[in-house]
Design a protein around this motif. Structure first.
Motif, PDB file in Angstrom:
ATOM      1  N   VAL A 149      26.772  31.152  42.253  1.00  0.00           N
ATOM      2  CA  VAL A 149      25.860  32.268  42.764  1.00  0.00           C
ATOM      3  C   VAL A 149      26.454  33.685  42.391  1.00  0.00           C
ATOM      4  N   THR A 150      27.529  33.762  42.529  1.00  0.00           N
ATOM      5  CA  THR A 150      28.369  35.152  42.617  1.00  0.00           C
ATOM      6  C   THR A 150      29.249  35.129  41.376  1.00  0.00           C
ATOM      7  N   GLY A 151      29.251  33.733  40.532  1.00  0.00           N
ATOM      8  CA  GLY A 151      30.205  33.695  39.225  1.00  0.00           C
ATOM      9  C   GLY A 151      31.672  34.030  39.344  1.00  0.00           C
ATOM     10  N   VAL A 152      32.040  33.882  40.661  1.00  0.00           N
ATOM     11  CA  VAL A 152      33.612  34.412  40.803  1.00  0.00           C
ATOM     12  C   VAL A 152      34.138  33.075  41.224  1.00  0.00           C
ATOM     13  N   SER A 153      35.430  32.808  40.711  1.00  0.00           N
ATOM     14  CA  SER A 153      36.300  31.708  40.694  1.00  0.00           C
ATOM     15  C   SER A 153      37.491  31.937  41.588  1.00  0.00           C
ATOM     16  N   ASP A 154      38.110  31.282  42.676  1.00  0.00           N
ATOM     17  CA  ASP A 154      38.998  31.525  43.638  1.00  0.00           C
ATOM     18  C   ASP A 154      40.124  30.262  43.165  1.00  0.00           C
ATOM     19  N   CYS A 155      41.261  31.029  42.632  1.00  0.00           N
ATOM     20  CA  CYS A 155      42.441  30.036  41.971  1.00  0.00           C
ATOM     21  C   CYS A 155      43.099  29.463  43.449  1.00  0.00           C
ATOM     22  N   ILE A 156      43.188  28.086  43.267  1.00  0.00           N
ATOM     23  CA  ILE A 156      43.839  27.267  44.201  1.00  0.00           C
ATOM     24  C   ILE A 156      45.135  26.841  44.018  1.00  0.00           C
TER      25      ILE A 156
END
Length: 731
Positions: free
Chosen positions: A363-370
C-alpha cells in the motif's frame, strides 16, 4: 489518375527501398540468420560518417548546370520523424564527397519510428544553388540490420536516387553508417583548466549528479565520476567555471558525445563558452551485470518467519551510484520462503553487494529491513558463476546482533569482453571477463571446510590462497581495515578496539600488521584464543615484549579517551553546533596569531585549551582530557575538537567538510598523506604509528587520480565507501 501524390511518393520509395535492400535480406536468409526483431532495438545514436554522390548531373537537360548540393536525411515517416542534413557543397563535376560531414540521430526509442515492421531512412539530395532547395532525387533504405549491428560500421553502396515521376535519373550515393547503443556505466571526466583564470569548475547533470574540481595546477587531474544509465543518456552536462564564488563562464556538453569512444579510451570534447572554450578529457567504463536467481531462504525464526510479504533486496554501491533491486512476492512464505525472480544489478567498481531481508508494504511502497548480510563478488568476477550463502543478521534495540536465517542464491556475471572487474578500483584484485563459457559450480562449504583437505588437515596452498583473499591491497600483510572488511562480510559487527586486540595477538613486529607466518600459525593452532599460542613458533622476527607492552598501553589509553569523551558529551548534551563553535574559536585563534598557518598554530596549553572547551561540570574533566591528549605541555586543539565530533550526530558530508577545513593547513584544496594521518589520529583516538597503515589503505582508495593528495570530493566519496576506516563509530 486520382491517386494522392504523397501516397505515390511513399509507394515509389518503398519499391526503391526493397530493390536496394534485397541483396541484404537474401544474404541473411542464405546464412540462416535469425529474423531481426525491430521492436526491441536498443536506444543509441545513429551516425552517417561518409557520404558520396555519383553522377549527380545525369539528366541531359542539366548537363551544363552547376549545382550546390546537400543531403537531407529523415528517420521515420508520417508525423513522427527526425530530420538532419549535411552542409552544402559547390559542385563542378559529376561526383561530390561530403568527407568531413557527420550527420547524427539520437534515438531514445528506435521502435517509435517503425513503419511496416521496419525503421526506414529516407535520403534526399537537394540543390541549394539558388536557395530554392530543389529536389534532385531521393531514396529509402532499411535501418533494421544497422540498428541490430551495434558498434559495427556498415557501408551501403550504389543507392539509386531518383526524383518521383522521373525515370531518367541515374544518380547514386554511397553511405557509411554506424549505430552505437547507449550503455550503462561510469564516465570519468578530467577538465583542463588554467589556474590563473579560474578557481574551480562545476559539472552537473539534469538527474541531480554534480561534481566540483578545484584548480591548483595548470592541468586539473581530478577525475569527476558520473553514473550513466537510461535516465540520463540523452541529456547534457552543464559546465560552469568559477572565480571565487562568481560564475565566469558556462556551457553544455551532450552526454552521448562522451561515451562514443572505444572501451576506456580517453577522448576529449570542447565545451564552447562565450568567453573561452574548455577542454574536457573523458573516458567511459562500461558496466557489467550481476544476475541473481534461484533465491531461497532457510531456518527463519521468530518474527522473520511470520512476515506477510517477505522480500529480498539486493543493493550495490559504487563511487558515484547506488543500485537497488527487489524481488516480488514470495512463492512460499514462513520459515523457508522462496522467490522465482531474476534480479540484475549493473556493476562497475563494486566488489561487495548487500542482501537485505525485508517486509514490504504494498500500500505504502515502503520496505522494512529485518536482517542484512553481504556477498563478496570478487569470486563472481573471477569465475563468472557462483552459488552464495548469506547468513542474515539483525541488530536488536539493545545493540545485540542475532542470526535470523540463511539465504542461498545463484549469481552469474556478464560484462564487456577483455575488461577486468571491478573497474577503476585499486584496493582489490580485478579479474578479466575473457574466460571460458563454462565455469564449474562452487561447492557449498563452510569457511573452515574450504581450507581443509580430505583428511581434515590444513592445506598450505589453500591457507595461502585464503591469506591472499583477505590481503586486499596485496602488500603481503593483513591490516585492521582488511580484518574489519572480512568480518563485516561475514555479518559480524566489531569495534575498532576489538580489531586492534585481534591484531595485537598476532603482531610480532609491533607495526599493526599480520604476516603470513603468523596467519598460518593461527589457522593451524588448536587454540588460537590462547594469547600465548605464538610463543613456540619460529618466526623471522622475535616478538618484542617491550613493543607488545607499549601497544597494550596505547590500546588502554584509546579506551580511556573513548570513555571520557562519551561521558562528557552525554553530560554536557553536546550537539553539532557545539563542535562547530569550538572549531570557530580555535580557527580564529590560529589564523590571527600568524600570517602562515602551520601545525604549531593549533597547539594549546592548558589555559588556552579551556577557552575553547564547553562548560564542564568541574575542572577535573578538562584536566583529564588535556592529560589524555597532550604531548608534553601542549596538545593539538584540532585533535580534541575532531574527536568530540565522533560523539555527536552529524551527516557524513558535514563531518568530511569539518575535517577537511581543519586539516587542510595550507589551504591548498588538498589533504596530503601527513594531513590524513593527523585526521585519522583524532578520529581513531590513537597515535600515528597505530593508524599509519590504515591511512595508507584509505589514501589508496580515495586518491583516484594518483596525485598522492585528495580533494574534498574524494574524501566524501571514500568515506561513504569506507565509513569505519576514516570515521569509526565511538559511541
Amino acid at each position: 489518375s486520382g491517386v494522392d501524390e504523397n501516397c505515390m511518393r511513399v509507394s515509389e520509395l518503398s519499391i526503391i527501398m526493397k530493390m536496394n535492400e534485397l541483396h541484404r535480406y537474401v544474404g541473411a536468409l542464405a546464412a540462416d540468420d535469425a529474423v531481426i526483431d525491430a521492436t526491441n532495438f536498443m536506444p543509441g545514436r545513429l551516425s552517417i560518417t561518409y557520404m558520396k554522390v555519383k553522377n549527380l548531373r545525369g539528366r541531359v537537360d542539366e548537363v551544363n548546370r552547376r549545382l550546390s548540393p546537400y543531403v537531407a536525411f529523415r528517420v521515420g515517416y508520417g508525423e513522427d520523424y527526425l530530420e538532419q542534413k549535411s552542409s552544402s557543397k559547390n559542385c563542378e563535376g559529376h561526383d561530390v564527397t561530403f568527407e568531413n560531414d557527420v550527420v547524427s540521430f539520437d534515438l531514445p526509442c528506435p521502435s517509435r519510428y517503425l513503419v511496416g515492421g521496419d525503421v526506414k531512412l529516407t535520403i534526399a539530395i537537394h540543390d541549394d544553388k539558388n536557395n530554392d532547395n530543389n529536389l534532385i532525387g531521393e531514396s529509402c533504405i532499411s535501418l533494421a540490420s544497422i540498428l541490430a549491428s551495434n558498434g559495427n560500421e556498415i557501408e551501403v553502396k550504389d543507392i539509386k536516387v531518383i526524383k518521383p515521376g522521373d525515370v531518367t535519373t541515374n544518380t547514386k550515393t554511397n553511405l557509411k553508417l554506424v549505430f552505437r547503443g547507449a550503455k550503462v556505466g561510469m564516465i570519468k571526466m578530467h577538465p583542463k583548466l588554467s589556474a590563473t583564470e579560474y578557481t574551480r569548475v562545476f559539472i552537473s547533470l539534469e538527474d541531480g549528479q554534480s561534481k566540483t574540481a578545484l584548480v591548483s595546477t595548470s592541468d586539473t587531474n581530478n577525475g569527476l565520476d558520473f553514473w550513466i544509465d537510461p535516465t540520463n543518456w540523452f541529456g547534457f552536462f552543464s559546465v560552469q567555471l568559477f572565480r571565487g564564488d562568481d560564475v565566469m563562464a558556462e556551457g553544455k556538453l551532450r552526454l552521448l558525445d562522451c561515451i562514443q569512444g572505444s572501451e576506456q579510451e580517453k577522448t576529449s570534447s570542447i565545451v564552447t563558452m562565450p568567453s573561452s572554450d574548455l577542454e574536457i578529457e573523458h573516458s567511459f567504463f562500461e558496466a557489467g551485470f550481476a544476475e541473481i536467481s534461484n533465491i531461497r531462504a532457510f531456518d527463519f525464526e521468530g518474527d522473520a518467519a511470520e512476515l506477510t510479504d517477505p522480500r529480498i533486496m539486493i543493493r550495490s554501491k559504487g563511487k558515484c551510484h547506488i543500485n537497488i533491486n527487489m524481488t516480488g512476492e514470495a512463492e512460499c512464505k514462513g520459515a523457508d520462503p522462496k522467490w522465482s525472480d531474476k534480479l540484475a544489478l549493473p556493476v562497475v567498481d563494486e566488489y561487495i553487494i548487500s542482501v537485505d531481508f525485508c517486509e514490504y508494504d504494498e500500500v505504502t511502497g515502503v520496505s522494512d529491513c529485518i536482517g542484512t548480510g553481504a556477498i563478496n563478488i570478487l569470486p563472481l568476477y573471477k569465475d563468472g558463476k557462483i552459488d552464495a550463502r548469506v547468513d542474515l543478521k539483525q541488530q536488536t534495540a539493545l545493540g545485540e546482533t542475532i542470526a535470523i536465517g540463511t539465504v542461498f542464491m545463484s549469481l552469474s556475471f556478464s560484462g564487456p569482453r577483455g575488461v577486468s572487474f571491478p573497474r577503476d578500483e585499486r584496493a582489490v584484485p580485478s579479474y578479466s571477463t575473457e574466460k571460458n563459457d563454462t565455469v564449474p559450480e562452487q561447492p557449498k562449504v563452510s569457511a573452515v571446510d574450504g581450507i581443509r583437505n580430505d583428511e581434515g588437515e590444513w592445506n598450505d596452498e589453500d591457507i595461502r590462497r585464503s591469506f591472499q583473499l583477505i590481503d586486499l591491497d596485496s602488500n603481503g600483510y593483513i591490516g585492521a581495515a582488511e580484518i574489519r572488511h572480512v568480518l563485516i562480510m561475514m555479518g559480524e559487527h566489531v569495534s575498532e578496539e576489538e580489531v586492534d586486540m585481534m591484531i595485537s595477538m598476532l603482531d610480532t613486529k609491533g607495526d599493526g600488521q599480520i604476516g603470513y607466518p603468523q596467519f598460518k600459525a593461527m589457522v593451524e593452532s588448536e587454540d588460537p584464543a590462547n594469547e600465548n599460542f605464538l610463543e613456540n613458533e619460529d618466526f623471522n622476527c622475535i616478538k618484542d615484549s617491550v613493543v607488545t607492552q607499549r601497544r597494550a598501553e596505547e590500546l588502554e589509553k584509546t579506551s580511556k579517551k573513548r570513555e571520557v569523551l562519551s561521558r562528557i558529551a552525554g553530560t554536557c548534551n553536546l550537539v553539532k553546533g557545539d563542535v562547530t563553535r569550538m572549531w570557530d574559536v580555535l580557527r580564529q585563534r590560529a589564523f590571527s596569531s600568524s600570517s602562515k598557518v602551520t601545525h604549531d598554530s593549533f597547539k594549546l596549553g592548558y589555559n588556552e585549551f579551556t577557552e575553547i572547551m564547553p562548560a564542564f561540570d568541574n575542572t577535573s574533566e578538562a584536566r583529564c582530557i588535556f592529560d589524555l591528549f597532550r604531548n608534553g605541555k601542549h596538545l593539538d586543539g584540532r585533535e580534541v575538537v575532531m574527536s568530540f565530533s565522533s560523539f555527536v550526530d552529524s551527516r557524513n558530508e558535514e563531518r568530511c567538510r569539518l575535517a577537511f577545513d581543519m586539516y587542510d593547513e595550507d589551504r591548498s584544496g588538498y589533504l596530503s598523506m601527513d594531513e590524513v594521518e593527523a585526521l585519522m589520529m583524532s578520529t581513531h583516538l590513537t597515535t600515528r604509528d597505530i593508524i599509519k597503515k590504515k591511512a595508507q589503505v584509505f589514501m589508496r582508495c580515495a586518491d583516484e587520480d594518483g596525485s598522492k593528495n585528495i580533494t574534498i570530493d574524494e574524501l566524501i566519496v571514500a568515506s561513504e565507501r569506507l565509513p569505519n576506516l576514516i570515521f569509526p563509530k565511538q559511541s
